[in-house]
Design a protein around this motif. Structure first.
Motif, PDB file in Angstrom:
ATOM      1  N   ALA A 157       0.836  -1.205   0.000  1.00 49.37           N
ATOM      2  CA  ALA A 157       0.000   0.000   0.000  1.00 49.37           C
ATOM      3  C   ALA A 157       0.870   1.255   0.000  1.00 49.37           C
ATOM      4  CB  ALA A 157      -0.916  -0.007   1.227  1.00 49.37           C
ATOM      5  N   ARG A 158       1.952   1.239   0.769  1.00 48.70           N
ATOM      6  CA  ARG A 158       2.863   2.392   0.805  1.00 48.70           C
ATOM      7  C   ARG A 158       3.472   2.630  -0.576  1.00 48.70           C
ATOM      8  NH1 ARG A 158       6.292   0.579   4.223  1.00 48.70           N
ATOM      9  NH2 ARG A 158       5.228   1.383   6.071  1.00 48.70           N
ATOM     10  N   LEU A 159       3.861   1.563  -1.260  1.00 49.87           N
ATOM     11  CA  LEU A 159       4.435   1.688  -2.597  1.00 49.87           C
ATOM     12  C   LEU A 159       3.423   2.263  -3.583  1.00 49.87           C
ATOM     13  CD1 LEU A 159       6.726   1.188  -4.590  1.00 49.87           C
ATOM     14  CD2 LEU A 159       5.917  -1.169  -4.845  1.00 49.87           C
ATOM     15  N   ARG A 160       2.179   1.800  -3.506  1.00 49.82           N
ATOM     16  CA  ARG A 160       1.137   2.323  -4.405  1.00 49.82           C
ATOM     17  C   ARG A 160       0.911   3.812  -4.166  1.00 49.82           C
ATOM     18  NH1 ARG A 160      -1.348  -2.886  -3.514  1.00 49.82           N
ATOM     19  NH2 ARG A 160      -1.514  -4.020  -5.487  1.00 49.82           N
ATOM     20  N   ARG A 161       0.908   4.244  -2.895  1.00 50.78           N
ATOM     21  CA  ARG A 161       0.721   5.674  -2.605  1.00 50.78           C
ATOM     22  C   ARG A 161       1.860   6.500  -3.193  1.00 50.78           C
ATOM     23  NH1 ARG A 161      -0.664   3.574   2.488  1.00 50.78           N
ATOM     24  NH2 ARG A 161       1.298   4.289   3.424  1.00 50.78           N
ATOM     25  N   LEU A 162       3.087   5.970  -3.079  1.00 53.49           N
ATOM     26  CA  LEU A 162       4.233   6.671  -3.656  1.00 53.49           C
ATOM     27  C   LEU A 162       4.121   6.757  -5.175  1.00 53.49           C
ATOM     28  CD1 LEU A 162       7.156   5.199  -1.522  1.00 53.49           C
ATOM     29  CD2 LEU A 162       6.264   7.534  -1.449  1.00 53.49           C
ATOM     30  N   LEU A 163       3.675   5.671  -5.797  1.00 53.30           N
ATOM     31  CA  LEU A 163       3.528   5.669  -7.256  1.00 53.30           C
ATOM     32  C   LEU A 163       2.461   6.674  -7.700  1.00 53.30           C
ATOM     33  CD1 LEU A 163       3.781   1.844  -8.041  1.00 53.30           C
ATOM     34  CD2 LEU A 163       5.474   3.619  -8.542  1.00 53.30           C
ATOM     35  N   TRP A 164       1.325   6.693  -6.991  1.00 58.05           N
ATOM     36  CA  TRP A 164       0.273   7.652  -7.347  1.00 58.05           C
ATOM     37  C   TRP A 164       0.739   9.085  -7.132  1.00 58.05           C
ATOM     38  CZ3 TRP A 164      -3.523   6.732 -10.403  1.00 58.05           C
ATOM     39  CH2 TRP A 164      -4.109   5.470 -10.460  1.00 58.05           C
ATOM     40  N   THR A 165       1.508   9.312  -6.063  1.00 56.86           N
ATOM     41  CA  THR A 165       2.046  10.645  -5.814  1.00 56.86           C
ATOM     42  C   THR A 165       3.001  11.062  -6.936  1.00 56.86           C
ATOM     43  OG1 THR A 165       1.879  10.346  -3.419  1.00 56.86           O
ATOM     44  CG2 THR A 165       3.364  12.077  -4.199  1.00 56.86           C
ATOM     45  N   GLY A 166       3.881  10.134  -7.314  1.00 53.93           N
ATOM     46  CA  GLY A 166       4.811  10.415  -8.407  1.00 53.93           C
ATOM     47  C   GLY A 166       4.093  10.668  -9.715  1.00 53.93           C
ATOM     48  N   LEU A 167       3.050   9.868  -9.962  1.00 52.32           N
ATOM     49  CA  LEU A 167       2.270  10.060 -11.190  1.00 52.32           C
ATOM     50  C   LEU A 167       1.596  11.422 -11.189  1.00 52.32           C
ATOM     51  CD1 LEU A 167       1.173   8.888 -13.828  1.00 52.32           C
ATOM     52  CD2 LEU A 167      -0.713   7.883 -12.506  1.00 52.32           C
ATOM     53  N   GLY A 168       1.102  11.845 -10.021  1.00 48.28           N
ATOM     54  CA  GLY A 168       0.460  13.154  -9.919  1.00 48.28           C
ATOM     55  C   GLY A 168       1.425  14.282 -10.231  1.00 48.28           C
ATOM     56  N   VAL A 169       2.657  14.161  -9.749  1.00 44.36           N
ATOM     57  CA  VAL A 169       3.679  15.173 -10.019  1.00 44.36           C
ATOM     58  C   VAL A 169       3.988  15.234 -11.515  1.00 44.36           C
ATOM     59  CG1 VAL A 169       6.094  15.804  -9.644  1.00 44.36           C
ATOM     60  CG2 VAL A 169       4.696  15.033  -7.718  1.00 44.36           C
ATOM     61  N   VAL A 170       4.138  14.049 -12.140  1.00 39.78           N
ATOM     62  CA  VAL A 170       4.443  13.993 -13.577  1.00 39.78           C
ATOM     63  C   VAL A 170       3.326  14.628 -14.389  1.00 39.78           C
ATOM     64  CG1 VAL A 170       4.749  12.450 -15.548  1.00 39.78           C
ATOM     65  CG2 VAL A 170       5.941  11.989 -13.402  1.00 39.78           C
ATOM     66  N   VAL A 171       2.071  14.292 -14.044  1.00 44.24           N
ATOM     67  CA  VAL A 171       0.926  14.847 -14.779  1.00 44.24           C
ATOM     68  C   VAL A 171       0.866  16.367 -14.615  1.00 44.24           C
ATOM     69  CG1 VAL A 171      -1.595  14.924 -14.856  1.00 44.24           C
ATOM     70  CG2 VAL A 171      -0.414  12.730 -14.690  1.00 44.24           C
ATOM     71  N   SER A 172       1.139  16.838 -13.408  1.00 46.81           N
ATOM     72  CA  SER A 172       1.108  18.285 -13.160  1.00 46.81           C
ATOM     73  C   SER A 172       2.155  19.007 -13.993  1.00 46.81           C
ATOM     74  CB  SER A 172       1.347  18.568 -11.669  1.00 46.81           C
ATOM     75  OG  SER A 172       0.321  18.011 -10.893  1.00 46.81           O
ATOM     76  N   TYR A 173       3.393  18.475 -13.994  1.00 46.23           N
ATOM     77  CA  TYR A 173       4.434  19.092 -14.811  1.00 46.23           C
ATOM     78  C   TYR A 173       4.091  19.010 -16.288  1.00 46.23           C
ATOM     79  CZ  TYR A 173       7.872  20.076 -11.194  1.00 46.23           C
ATOM     80  OH  TYR A 173       8.527  20.609 -10.122  1.00 46.23           O
ATOM     81  N   GLY A 174       3.481  17.886 -16.691  1.00 41.26           N
ATOM     82  CA  GLY A 174       3.094  17.749 -18.097  1.00 41.26           C
ATOM     83  C   GLY A 174       2.075  18.789 -18.497  1.00 41.26           C
TER      84      GLY A 174
END
Length: 300
Positions: free
Chosen positions: A263-280
């Motif tokens: 679960a911790r890994l999934r939260r980190l992945l979603w957080t990272g994905l959110g950052v990438v989408v925002s920069y995109g």
């Protein structure tokens, strides 16, 4: 390390033999008990990494991690060391219409450097400050030192009497230890008398680095008395597990710990994905500006 259970007790009307005594792992048992009442997580909860531990079980989950860390540290001790688990130091009986509750030591460790009682405390991520009579965790004053001192005195009295009855002429010295797991910091400003405060990670190295105080011959006699059921009060502990039960609980907890990590890994992945989408999105928006507009936007 030699592992030897201690104390004889009654369970469901049948005596629990010393060979059946397992480490208490009280926090682990409590955590699994809380989780047993928790409904299964939904697909979306698992997908987005929602914490799988029930809120009321999170403190005991941390405590269980501390218990397992200490067990791992104890397993690193050499063959000269003996660990006795779940040692009763007070019985549980009706005396003049008064109920006297039992007390149990997590672990009793006996080796060349002496005799040590272990009280396992979970303080993961907390700032710990220790004085002569004070134990503070994140600003909260706790009674760990008083309890450890009481435990050490009880073992000194009980084991001393048992050794004398067995004809072993030895004035024992018991060192109470408060073993803490993964604190953010541990500052021992002043050693609290004979009590030692040690982290689970460093405990075995600290213990084996102490000078020898007991000869091999006397050590063998002390261990023989310490592992005898007659040396300790009879205590009808209803939470005693068989070895098979203990292994099953450990396996169940490991599965739970894997779910927490996942679960911790999934939260980190979603957080990272959110950052990438925002920069995109920022880049796409900037890409639609003219050179003059872009220069003006960056200059603000």
């Amino acid at each position: 390390m030699q592992s030897a259970p201690a104390g004889e007790s009654m369970r469901a009307g049948h005596p629990v033999q010393p060979s059946q005594r397992m480490p208490p792992l009280s926090a682990l048992r409590e955590c699994l008990s809380f989780q047993a009442d928790e409904p299964p997580q939904s697909f979306l909860s698992r997908l987005f990494g929602v914490h799988p531990i029930a809120r009321e079980a999170r403190r005991s989950f941390s405590g269980a991690l501390a218990e397992l860390a200490v067990m791992e540290s104890l397993s690193a001790l050499g063959s000269e060391w003996t660990v006795v688990h779940s040692v009763p130091v007070a019985g549980h009986k009706q005396d003049d219409h008064r109920l006297v509750e039992h007390r149990v030591i997590d672990h009793l460790v006996i080796g060349p450097a002496g005799i040590f009682t272990l009280s396992v405390e979970s303080h993961a991520g907390q700032a710990l400050w220790v004085g002569e009579r004070t134990f503070i965790a994140d600003g909260e004053r706790l009674d760990h030192l008083a309890k450890a001192d009481e435990t050490g005195r009880a073992v000194t009295r009980l084991l001393g009497s048992a050794l004398a009855a067995a004809g072993v002429a030895l004035e024992i010295v018991v060192t109470p230890c408060v073993v803490v797991d993964a604190p953010a910091t541990l500052e021992v400003r002043q050693r609290p008398g004979r009590i030692q405060v040690v982290t689970a990670r460093s405990f075995s190295a600290w213990l084996t680095g102490l000078p020898r105080l007991i000869s091999p011959t006397v050590l063998e006699e002390v261990v023989a008395v310490a592992v005898a059921a007659s040396s300790w009060p009879s205590s009808p502990l209803d939470h005693l597990d068989t070895e098979a039960d203990a292994h099953e609980r450990r396996a169940e907890f490991e599965r739970l710990r894997l779910r927490v990590s996942s679960a911790r890994l999934r939260r980190l992945l979603w957080t990272g994905l959110g950052v990438v989408v925002s920069y995109g999105a920022v880049i796409v928006n900037l890409g639609g500006l003219t050179a003059l507009e872009l220069t003006s936007a960056l200059g603000r």
